[in-house]
Design a protein around this motif. Structure first.
Motif, PDB file in Angstrom:
ATOM      1  N   VAL A 208       8.583  -8.428   8.394  1.00 52.81           N
ATOM      2  CA  VAL A 208       9.918  -8.650   9.505  1.00 52.81           C
ATOM      3  C   VAL A 208      10.971  -7.769   9.237  1.00 52.81           C
ATOM      4  CG1 VAL A 208      11.294 -10.531  10.405  1.00 52.81           C
ATOM      5  CG2 VAL A 208       9.166 -11.204   9.461  1.00 52.81           C
ATOM      6  N   GLY A 209      11.321  -7.120  10.494  1.00 59.16           N
ATOM      7  CA  GLY A 209      12.661  -6.298  10.186  1.00 59.16           C
ATOM      8  C   GLY A 209      12.249  -4.866   9.971  1.00 59.16           C
ATOM      9  N   GLU A 210      11.108  -4.418  10.558  1.00 56.20           N
ATOM     10  CA  GLU A 210      10.529  -2.998  10.056  1.00 56.20           C
ATOM     11  C   GLU A 210      10.109  -2.294  11.499  1.00 56.20           C
ATOM     12  OE1 GLU A 210       9.804  -0.942   7.659  1.00 56.20           O
ATOM     13  OE2 GLU A 210       8.946   0.187   9.338  1.00 56.20           O
ATOM     14  N   PHE A 235       7.356  -7.439  12.854  1.00 58.87           N
ATOM     15  CA  PHE A 235       8.535  -7.448  13.812  1.00 58.87           C
ATOM     16  C   PHE A 235       9.276  -6.334  13.627  1.00 58.87           C
ATOM     17  CE2 PHE A 235      12.512  -9.355  15.183  1.00 58.87           C
ATOM     18  CZ  PHE A 235      12.112  -9.846  16.158  1.00 58.87           C
ATOM     19  N   THR A 236       9.171  -5.259  14.194  1.00 58.79           N
ATOM     20  CA  THR A 236       8.157  -5.000  15.525  1.00 58.79           C
ATOM     21  C   THR A 236       7.581  -3.793  15.416  1.00 58.79           C
ATOM     22  OG1 THR A 236      10.126  -4.062  16.761  1.00 58.79           O
ATOM     23  CG2 THR A 236       9.716  -6.533  17.229  1.00 58.79           C
ATOM     24  N   GLY A 237       7.904  -3.027  14.501  1.00 59.08           N
ATOM     25  CA  GLY A 237       7.396  -1.537  14.629  1.00 59.08           C
ATOM     26  C   GLY A 237       5.711  -1.456  14.592  1.00 59.08           C
ATOM     27  N   ASN A 238       5.163  -0.828  15.431  1.00 55.49           N
ATOM     28  CA  ASN A 238       3.715  -0.704  15.241  1.00 55.49           C
ATOM     29  C   ASN A 238       3.152  -2.162  15.481  1.00 55.49           C
ATOM     30  OD1 ASN A 238       1.376   0.998  15.366  1.00 55.49           O
ATOM     31  ND2 ASN A 238       1.309   0.332  13.269  1.00 55.49           N
ATOM     32  N   GLY A 239       4.111  -2.960  15.851  1.00 56.81           N
ATOM     33  CA  GLY A 239       3.591  -4.499  15.917  1.00 56.81           C
ATOM     34  C   GLY A 239       2.826  -4.689  17.298  1.00 56.81           C
ATOM     35  N   SER A 240       1.861  -5.633  17.509  1.00 54.27           N
ATOM     36  CA  SER A 240       1.176  -6.029  18.568  1.00 54.27           C
ATOM     37  C   SER A 240       1.738  -7.280  19.271  1.00 54.27           C
ATOM     38  CB  SER A 240      -0.200  -6.160  18.828  1.00 54.27           C
ATOM     39  OG  SER A 240      -0.542  -7.201  17.966  1.00 54.27           O
ATOM     40  N   TYR A 241       1.915  -7.382  20.551  1.00 51.71           N
ATOM     41  CA  TYR A 241       2.695  -8.509  21.153  1.00 51.71           C
ATOM     42  C   TYR A 241       1.788 -10.155  20.580  1.00 51.71           C
ATOM     43  CZ  TYR A 241       4.393 -11.081  25.258  1.00 51.71           C
ATOM     44  OH  TYR A 241       4.933 -11.937  26.237  1.00 51.71           O
ATOM     45  N   ASP A 242       0.711  -9.893  20.858  1.00 50.11           N
ATOM     46  CA  ASP A 242      -0.177 -11.053  20.429  1.00 50.11           C
ATOM     47  C   ASP A 242      -0.009 -11.473  19.038  1.00 50.11           C
ATOM     48  OD1 ASP A 242      -0.249 -11.411  23.070  1.00 50.11           O
ATOM     49  OD2 ASP A 242      -2.685 -11.496  22.791  1.00 50.11           O
ATOM     50  N   GLY A 243      -0.048 -10.370  18.213  1.00 54.26           N
ATOM     51  CA  GLY A 243       0.031 -10.614  16.524  1.00 54.26           C
ATOM     52  C   GLY A 243       1.584 -11.328  16.512  1.00 54.26           C
ATOM     53  N   LEU A 244       2.629 -10.983  17.099  1.00 57.96           N
ATOM     54  CA  LEU A 244       3.958 -11.601  16.915  1.00 57.96           C
ATOM     55  C   LEU A 244       3.937 -12.850  17.570  1.00 57.96           C
ATOM     56  CD1 LEU A 244       5.653  -8.331  17.366  1.00 57.96           C
ATOM     57  CD2 LEU A 244       6.122  -9.667  15.661  1.00 57.96           C
ATOM     58  N   VAL A 254       8.039 -11.698   4.829  1.00 59.74           N
ATOM     59  CA  VAL A 254       8.686 -10.544   3.825  1.00 59.74           C
ATOM     60  C   VAL A 254       9.370  -9.759   4.700  1.00 59.74           C
ATOM     61  CG1 VAL A 254       8.004  -8.305   2.947  1.00 59.74           C
ATOM     62  CG2 VAL A 254       6.407 -10.213   2.543  1.00 59.74           C
ATOM     63  N   LEU A 255      10.955  -9.977   4.561  1.00 65.54           N
ATOM     64  CA  LEU A 255      11.977  -9.258   5.360  1.00 65.54           C
ATOM     65  C   LEU A 255      12.590  -7.968   4.833  1.00 65.54           C
ATOM     66  CD1 LEU A 255      14.015  -9.640   7.613  1.00 65.54           C
ATOM     67  CD2 LEU A 255      15.178 -10.840   6.040  1.00 65.54           C
ATOM     68  N   GLU A 256      12.579  -6.778   5.700  1.00 64.28           N
ATOM     69  CA  GLU A 256      12.761  -5.696   5.271  1.00 64.28           C
ATOM     70  C   GLU A 256      14.350  -5.366   5.682  1.00 64.28           C
ATOM     71  OE1 GLU A 256      12.097  -2.219   3.266  1.00 64.28           O
ATOM     72  OE2 GLU A 256      10.484  -3.166   3.919  1.00 64.28           O
ATOM     73  N   CYS A 257      14.799  -5.234   7.219  1.00 62.95           N
ATOM     74  CA  CYS A 257      16.181  -5.145   7.516  1.00 62.95           C
ATOM     75  C   CYS A 257      16.649  -6.352   7.831  1.00 62.95           C
ATOM     76  CB  CYS A 257      16.153  -4.201   8.855  1.00 62.95           C
ATOM     77  SG  CYS A 257      17.696  -4.252   9.325  1.00 62.95           S
ATOM     78  N   ALA A 258      17.365  -6.994   6.960  1.00 62.67           N
ATOM     79  CA  ALA A 258      18.103  -8.302   7.309  1.00 62.67           C
ATOM     80  C   ALA A 258      19.150  -8.286   8.129  1.00 62.67           C
ATOM     81  CB  ALA A 258      18.710  -8.918   5.931  1.00 62.67           C
ATOM     82  N   ARG A 259      19.676  -6.965   8.585  1.00 62.90           N
ATOM     83  CA  ARG A 259      20.877  -7.084   9.445  1.00 62.90           C
ATOM     84  C   ARG A 259      20.056  -7.483  10.852  1.00 62.90           C
ATOM     85  NH1 ARG A 259      24.173  -8.483   8.790  1.00 62.90           N
ATOM     86  NH2 ARG A 259      23.286 -10.048  10.382  1.00 62.90           N
ATOM     87  N   SER A 260      18.974  -6.993  11.093  1.00 64.66           N
ATOM     88  CA  SER A 260      18.481  -6.924  12.544  1.00 64.66           C
ATOM     89  C   SER A 260      17.460  -7.930  12.601  1.00 64.66           C
ATOM     90  CB  SER A 260      17.962  -5.614  12.948  1.00 64.66           C
ATOM     91  OG  SER A 260      16.810  -5.279  12.278  1.00 64.66           O
ATOM     92  N   ALA A 261      16.962  -8.606  11.590  1.00 63.19           N
ATOM     93  CA  ALA A 261      15.976  -9.562  11.803  1.00 63.19           C
ATOM     94  C   ALA A 261      15.960 -10.770  10.870  1.00 63.19           C
ATOM     95  CB  ALA A 261      14.565  -8.887  11.680  1.00 63.19           C
ATOM     96  N   GLU A 262      16.996 -11.088  10.140  1.00 60.68           N
ATOM     97  CA  GLU A 262      16.975 -12.300   9.285  1.00 60.68           C
ATOM     98  C   GLU A 262      16.946 -13.449  10.118  1.00 60.68           C
ATOM     99  OE1 GLU A 262      20.325 -12.679   7.055  1.00 60.68           O
ATOM    100  OE2 GLU A 262      21.802 -12.672   8.463  1.00 60.68           O
ATOM    101  N   TYR A 263      17.529 -13.466  11.351  1.00 61.04           N
ATOM    102  CA  TYR A 263      17.627 -14.421  12.468  1.00 61.04           C
ATOM    103  C   TYR A 263      16.130 -15.176  12.542  1.00 61.04           C
ATOM    104  CZ  TYR A 263      21.556 -11.603  13.420  1.00 61.04           C
ATOM    105  OH  TYR A 263      22.646 -10.647  13.382  1.00 61.04           O
ATOM    106  N   ILE A 264      15.201 -14.305  12.851  1.00 60.15           N
ATOM    107  CA  ILE A 264      13.683 -14.935  13.234  1.00 60.15           C
ATOM    108  C   ILE A 264      13.203 -15.388  11.940  1.00 60.15           C
ATOM    109  CG2 ILE A 264      12.417 -12.866  13.017  1.00 60.15           C
ATOM    110  CD1 ILE A 264      10.956 -13.936  15.532  1.00 60.15           C
ATOM    111  N   ALA A 265      13.440 -14.733  10.705  1.00 53.85           N
ATOM    112  CA  ALA A 265      12.842 -15.134   9.459  1.00 53.85           C
ATOM    113  C   ALA A 265      13.464 -16.394   8.929  1.00 53.85           C
ATOM    114  CB  ALA A 265      13.236 -14.175   8.267  1.00 53.85           C
TER     115      ALA A 265
END
Lengths: 518, 462
Positions: A208-210, A235-244, A254-265
């Protein structure tokens, strides 16, 4: 309080709350600037809008999707081909972008019919694509088009397609960060839990956040796959819609960019009891720690250790070659949001650089907190910097290099400070062990460019230097101050990878691990 | 054999050729000296336009935002403009000109920008900056009307309307270049110099190509001064080289001050440059000097080396701004090439009646299509699904993947051309531009022959 007042901003006193110099013995409570507040109009801030935060940063790296913006054509055009989020399906999402092309008559009479025609046209033009995201813009938010209703109508008429709607107009928040939040929440509300994935491993995670900038995601998932972990979605780089849509079936986020994607985590933790593990793909130690933590979570630490040992043995001598030559070089670390704390400490520890300033365009106070905790005393931290403050800081700090965006990089060029692109990278990827060496290589190449040496010379002056040779090399510039031991080291070496370190990963075969009896 | 002009059949846009009106106004703003525009809208409307300017020129330009946030969108955001003007003036003491550029959001919520300007003049400027020369100019450029091209046209008119004054009529001309590159401005000024003609140049953007200096002092900005702008009211004629990028201003000057407007032609290619020079002679009475005849001869010499041997019958698609596309198409025809598809990136209803397009329709001897309100899918779909065969594409960088994926050489021309180095430095106009264009096209075709091993041995002797 160690607040820093810029000369150029004395006329806007509220700016004083947005910059600090970390003082001796001061705690975070003393040294935290204001953050994520409304922008001061006319200050020439570098912030973007909530539409771009949603669509451009998070939405469009999704690779197998028609990405439509519902509005006039500019929002679409402007956010098209301005980033480097690649994908392993020939970069479909980089190449194609869609605008409903809202005109004056639609502003007056509504644009819902136009939107529906657009959706049908786009699916017709790309019959192999069955997934779509629609992004609201300022114009269609203000006229009040019901995008969700149109999407539902189309999904009923075309059962094979699936459509996601993100209502995040440009004005929704002080910066792009508002859009990050909105799309996170919209995705989990609308899409998570609507696809049941096939589970192929005992160890299942979301990444997540990558955003796969120059291939970061592919480098990192390479490690995960070598550990036998199934990456359900990115979520979301090189990610597929159905995978998500299947994120709910992971055992770990596993959360990488907490600024942009901690909300969904965080929401996945609340709604589906999936724990959140913050990791860091930048830097040998943070990355090794991250892989180890993931290994520990799944009880496969040995697999993580094997990868870490192999990678460090391969790349440490190359990282250290650069570290010897970057020692003490001053850096302005001026990225967008989270990289200020992802990078601050580990470029100091692992590359020998000295961070003299950090800034964040759209970060929150939490990001500053982490960033300031990781920098040394005397470091200048700036929230929502503007053009003049940036120049004043460069004049004051005289850094050897600046890590920032493309356009501020052009400003730095004029005052003769070498720049590396902190958002899209120069010659990345920068994640992973090899990537970190690529980063060090790019920093070295920038600081010790012979052209940079030439740029400071005033040829009209009688005392201008006289060149002894018709050329210089980076090595001639960097190695003159090194000890013989370092200069002649037989263990240290320069980066030995190729121009493209990512494409080959797509062909790679991975070990199969026996599944536990269920 | 026919040439059809038709609008794109779909309502939507797949890969847009243009961005929206505020970008055009912002391009005008950076052409003026001591000027920083304020874009009244969301921050992305500025941030991304600054980015694309920096991608094209590899330079940074100053533009400000009123930073419209949610509260402003709900309750009105005129106060944000007032604050922005004050902050900008206080921190940038050299600034004298501030265009207030509207966007879709602030036009929809109905902010009265003209009213705000009146208020600012009466209050802020009178009270806080009484001794300072400040010009606030409203530019209404809603994004849901026209395109970046019409936004440019509107903004040039607004600037001229604000400044132009009749004081002492002069021999000068007004040169409205349209949306061009520094290399074009340099070439145009060179032609004028050879003709011994003085001009108010809108806009002096040669300086966009600025140096890195040892003391770090250089910045990129336009150099058209307030004096130049005022003086547009004194000129003996206005030459608006691009019909859709300056005509509004030329017509204003004609109506207001009876300054004759000469519209077009876009001086791309030998023939259009000839016409431009003849127009200059007609208006000013100054002869076309021998030096330009010689330059013309050098260009003719270069073109003769290329046309019937290499360029003849090559099938070309051209996209972008109408004046550029038409100018290039006309030049291609003179070079014996076949511009089979022209894509004009917006819905301007005047295109169908453009005399240049009419002339093409009446005279081409091959099948040709001209698409208005076009997007890139009009091009790609024809190649991918309808069997369109092309030897060459002419257009800006946003179309790069069509060239890459379908293996068709493409000359980057127009705005933006960020995926090739330094193209802004070279002219497409004038005799110099004719040489540059023809030789670039030829060299691209040569590289393509070698890359595809398609009669690459042809070049063994030439």
């Amino acid at each position: 309080m160690p607040l820093h007042e810029f000369e150029c901003s004395k006329v806007i006193p509220e700016r004083k709350q947005h910059a600090v110099i970390k003082g001796k013995g001061e705690t975070l409570a003393d040294a935290l600037p204001q953050g994520y507040l409304n922008t001061i109009p006319g200050s020439i801030s570098e912030r973007g809008c909530a539409y771009c935060g949603a669509k451009h940063v998070i939405g469009t790296p999704m690779k197998d999707v028609i990405h439509i913006s519902h509005g006039p054509v500019g929002c679409t055009y402007d956010t098209w081909q301005t980033k480097r989020y690649i994908s392993d399906n020939d970069n479909f999402q980089l190449k194609y972008t869609y605008a409903t092309d809202v005109k004056e008559k639609h502003i007056v009479f509504g644009a819902e019919k136009l939107l529906k025609q657009n959706i049908l046209e786009a699916f017709k033009a790309f019959p192999q694509i069955k997934r779509m995201t629609i992004y609201q813009t300022c114009a269609t938010a203000l006229i009040g088009d019901d995008i969700n209703a149109i999407a539902a109508e189309v999904m009923e008429e075309l059962p094979e397609v699936d459509i996601f709607v993100c209502n995040s107009p440009g004005f929704a928040g002080p910066s792009q960060s508002g859009g990050h939040h909105k799309i996170n929440i919209a995705w989990i509300n609308q899409k998570v839990g609507t696809v049941e994935p096939e589970i192929t491993s005992d160890y299942v995670m979301n990444y997540v956040g990558e955003y796969n900038i120059q291939g970061d995601q592919e480098v990192m998932t390479d490690y995960f796959k070598r550990m036998g972990i199934q990456v359900l979605s990115t979520f979301t780089g090189n990610g597929s819609y159905d995978g998500l849509r299947a994120m709910h079936k992971a055992q770990l986020n596993v959360l990488e960019c907490a600024r942009s994607a901690e909300y969904i985590a965080n929401e996945l933790r609340v709604r589906y009891d999936i724990p959140r593990l913050d990791i860091d793909g930048f830097g040998f130690k943070p990355l090794a720690d991250s892989l180890r933590k993931i290994g520990m979570f799944f009880g496969i630490e040995d697999r993580a250790k094997a990868i870490i040992d192999e990678e460090i043995a391969r790349w440490q001598p190359e990282l250290d070659w650069y570290k010897e030559r970057l020692m003490g070089k001053k850096v302005c670390l001026w990225p967008g949001g989270s990289k200020l704390w992802h990078w601050a400490h580990c470029i100091e520890e692992e590359m020998g650089l000295r961070v003299v300033s950090v800034y964040t365009k759209f970060g929150h106070q939490g990001d500053m907190e982490k960033g300031i905790a990781r920098v040394q005393e005397g470091t200048l931290a700036i929230d929502d910097p503007n053009e003049l403050e940036g120049l004043e800081a460069l004049e004051m700090l005289k850094p050897d290099i600046i890590f920032t965006g493309k356009r501020p990089g052009e400003v730095a060029k004029k005052v003769r400070v070498p720049y590396l692109n902190a958002h899209a990278y120069h010659n990345g990827p920068y994640k992973g062990f090899e990537g970190w060496v690529r980063f060090a290589r790019d920093i070295y190449n920038a600081i010790y460019s012979p052209i940079h040496q030439l740029s400071g010379v005033d040829i009209t002056k009688d005392d201008a230097p006289v060149w002894n040779t018709g050329f210089s090399t980076s090595r001639m510039l960097s190695d003159s101050v090194l000890s013989d031991e370092v200069r002649n080291s037989t263990t240290l070496r320069q980066y030995s990878g190729g121009f493209d370190s990512v494409t080959k990963l797509r062909e790679r075969e991975y070990p199969t691990f026996e599944r536990k009896a269920s | 054999m026919s040439c059809e002009v038709k609008e794109k059949g779909r309502v939507g846009t797949i890969n847009p050729i243009f961005t929206c009106q505020p970008a055009g106004a912002q391009f005008v703003s950076i052409g003026i000296k001591d000027c920083i525009g304020i874009v009244h809208g969301g921050q992305g409307c500025v941030m991304f336009v600054r980015l694309i300017f920096s991608q094209h020129y590899k330079e940074s330009f100053e533009l400000a935002s009123s930073s419209l946030h949610e509260d402003g969108a709900v309750f009105g955001a005129c106060g944000r403009v007032e604050e922005a003007v004050d902050v900008l003036l206080a921190r940038y003491p050299h600034v004298k000109v501030i265009p207030i550029i509207t966007t879709c959001s602030t036009e929809i919520i109905g902010d009265d920008v003209d009213g705000v300007i009146r208020k600012l003049k009466d209050e802020l400027l009178a009270e806080k900056y009484p001794d300072r020369e400040v010009h606030l100019i409203a530019m209404h450029t809603p994004s849901f009307v026209g395109s970046m091209i019409s936004g440019y046209d509107v903004a040039v008119r607004d600037v001229v309307k604000h400044f132009a004054k009749r004081t002492t009529p002069s021999e000068k001309i007004n040169l409205l270049t349209g949306w061009v590159n520094p290399g074009d401005v340099k070439e145009l000024k060179h032609l004028l110099k050879e003709m011994d003609i003085q001009a108010n140049v809108l806009f002096e953007i040669e300086s966009f190509d600025s140096p890195v200096m040892p003391d770090g002092s250089a910045v990129s900005h336009g150099n058209t001064t307030i004096e130049d702008l005022i003086d547009t009211g004194n000129a003996q004629a206005t030459f608006a080289l691009n019909r859709y990028e300056g005509t509004k201003a030329a017509e204003y000057l004609e109506k207001k001050f009876k300054i004759p407007a000469v519209i077009g032609p876009t001086p791309i290619g030998i023939r259009n440059t000839d016409t431009f020079l003849q127009n200059l002679r007609k208006v000013t009475g100054k002869p076309i000097p021998e030096s330009l005849s010689r330059e013309r001869g050098v260009a003719i010499d270069a073109l003769t080396d290329l046309t019937h041997m290499f360029l003849a019958d090559k099938r070309v698609a051209i996209y972008g701004a109408a004046d550029l596309v038409i100018g290039l198409a006309e030049f291609c025809l003179d070079l014996e090439m076949k511009p089979v598809l022209l894509l004009l990136g917006d819905d301007n209803s005047k295109y169908v009646d453009d005399a240049r397009i009419k002339a093409i329709q009446e005279n081409v001897d091959f099948d040709m299509e001209i698409i208005t309100n076009a997007d890139f899918w009009e091009l790609e779909n024809r190649i991918k699904n309808e069997g369109l065969e092309l030897d060459l594409i002419l257009g800006h960088s946003k179309g790069r993947f069509i060239s890459i994926d379908y293996n068709i050489p493409m000359l980057r021309v127009g705005f933006p051309t960020y995926d090739r180095a330094g193209l802004y430095r070279y002219p497409t106009v004038g005799y110099g531009g004719a040489i540059w264009l023809a030789e670039q096209m030829a060299n691209l075709l040569f590289a393509d022959m070698e890359h595809k091993k398609n009669k690459e041995w042809l070049l063994n002797v030439w």
